[in-house]
Write a protein that holds these residues in place. Sequence first.
Motif, mmCIF file in Angstrom:
data_model
loop_
_atom_site.group_PDB
_atom_site.id
_atom_site.type_symbol
_atom_site.label_atom_id
_atom_site.label_comp_id
_atom_site.label_asym_id
_atom_site.label_seq_id
_atom_site.Cartn_x
_atom_site.Cartn_y
_atom_site.Cartn_z
ATOM 1 N N TRP A 42 -43.242 -3.330 5.049
ATOM 2 C CA TRP A 42 -42.193 -3.004 4.077
ATOM 3 C C TRP A 42 -41.652 -1.596 4.265
ATOM 4 O O TRP A 42 -40.626 -1.229 3.699
ATOM 5 C CB TRP A 42 -42.718 -3.116 2.651
ATOM 6 N N PHE A 43 -42.362 -0.778 5.057
ATOM 7 C CA PHE A 43 -42.017 0.635 5.178
ATOM 8 C C PHE A 43 -40.545 0.900 5.472
ATOM 9 O O PHE A 43 -39.928 1.715 4.773
ATOM 10 C CB PHE A 43 -42.899 1.335 6.227
ATOM 11 N N PRO A 44 -39.931 0.276 6.501
ATOM 12 C CA PRO A 44 -38.544 0.640 6.812
ATOM 13 C C PRO A 44 -37.595 0.458 5.620
ATOM 14 O O PRO A 44 -36.739 1.306 5.374
ATOM 15 C CB PRO A 44 -38.161 -0.295 7.968
ATOM 16 N N VAL A 45 -37.766 -0.632 4.885
ATOM 17 C CA VAL A 45 -36.889 -0.882 3.729
ATOM 18 C C VAL A 45 -37.138 0.167 2.646
ATOM 19 O O VAL A 45 -36.192 0.750 2.110
ATOM 20 C CB VAL A 45 -37.089 -2.306 3.170
ATOM 21 N N PHE A 46 -38.393 0.433 2.343
ATOM 22 C CA PHE A 46 -38.702 1.432 1.317
ATOM 23 C C PHE A 46 -38.210 2.816 1.733
ATOM 24 O O PHE A 46 -37.665 3.566 0.914
ATOM 25 C CB PHE A 46 -40.208 1.463 1.011
ATOM 26 N N TYR A 47 -38.401 3.152 3.007
ATOM 27 C CA TYR A 47 -37.948 4.460 3.473
ATOM 28 C C TYR A 47 -36.435 4.588 3.314
ATOM 29 O O TYR A 47 -35.946 5.585 2.769
ATOM 30 C CB TYR A 47 -38.357 4.688 4.933
ATOM 31 N N LEU A 48 -35.695 3.578 3.789
ATOM 32 C CA LEU A 48 -34.232 3.648 3.698
ATOM 33 C C LEU A 48 -33.762 3.675 2.248
ATOM 34 O O LEU A 48 -32.829 4.412 1.910
ATOM 35 C CB LEU A 48 -33.588 2.479 4.455
ATOM 36 N N LEU A 49 -34.410 2.899 1.382
ATOM 37 C CA LEU A 49 -34.005 2.904 -0.029
ATOM 38 C C LEU A 49 -34.461 4.174 -0.747
ATOM 39 O O LEU A 49 -33.921 4.521 -1.785
ATOM 40 C CB LEU A 49 -34.507 1.647 -0.744
ATOM 41 N N ASN A 52 -31.394 6.245 0.156
ATOM 42 C CA ASN A 52 -30.096 5.706 -0.266
ATOM 43 C C ASN A 52 -30.288 4.931 -1.568
ATOM 44 O O ASN A 52 -31.240 4.158 -1.687
ATOM 45 C CB ASN A 52 -29.547 4.722 0.789
ATOM 46 N N GLU A 53 -29.388 5.111 -2.497
ATOM 47 C CA GLU A 53 -29.491 4.406 -3.778
ATOM 48 C C GLU A 53 -29.451 2.892 -3.575
ATOM 49 O O GLU A 53 -30.228 2.149 -4.180
ATOM 50 C CB GLU A 53 -28.344 4.848 -4.705
#
Length: 169
Positions: A42-49, A52-53
């Motif tokens: 899940w890291f990439p999604v959590f990092y990007l979010l 970014n809002e």
Amino acid sequence: MNLYQNLGYLVLGSRLRRLSEAFLAEINRAYQNEGIDFDASWFPVFYLLSKNEALSIKELSEQIEVSHPAASQLITNLKNRKLVTSATCTDDGRRQLVTLTESGRELLATILPMWDAISTAMTELVESDELAKQLLPAITGLETAFRQANLAEVISQKLITDLKPTHHE
């Protein structure tokens, strides 16, 4: 040297997958040890979010360099866990904007110190070995080489030009 080391580039993908799986298993074990219900995938999604809002699934898939269906599947998994939500974009009804839920933001606050600890631990681990220090630059170089060449085509050309059987008369 073991079998994998002896076979060189013939097993590069297998070695990288084994290394990746071992690394991710250790990271997931670290989360578990701290009582944090988080999966390293899940890291990439959590990092990007965290930066970014909101992002569309298309933007997420492009930035994490996976197919749109793979990104969509990951988002669905996170939605089922009530960690993200998506809503139709007001100016483009075809786009779904993904945002962290309140639970997702709470989880993010919990895992941020873990990310620092992972980064510090890996830096210390790698600094103790001269070859290991070269890993990230070497991976970057290999990624660049793959982007610049069509490996399948190069292999086909090698079969035609370099390995053509010679006929003795």
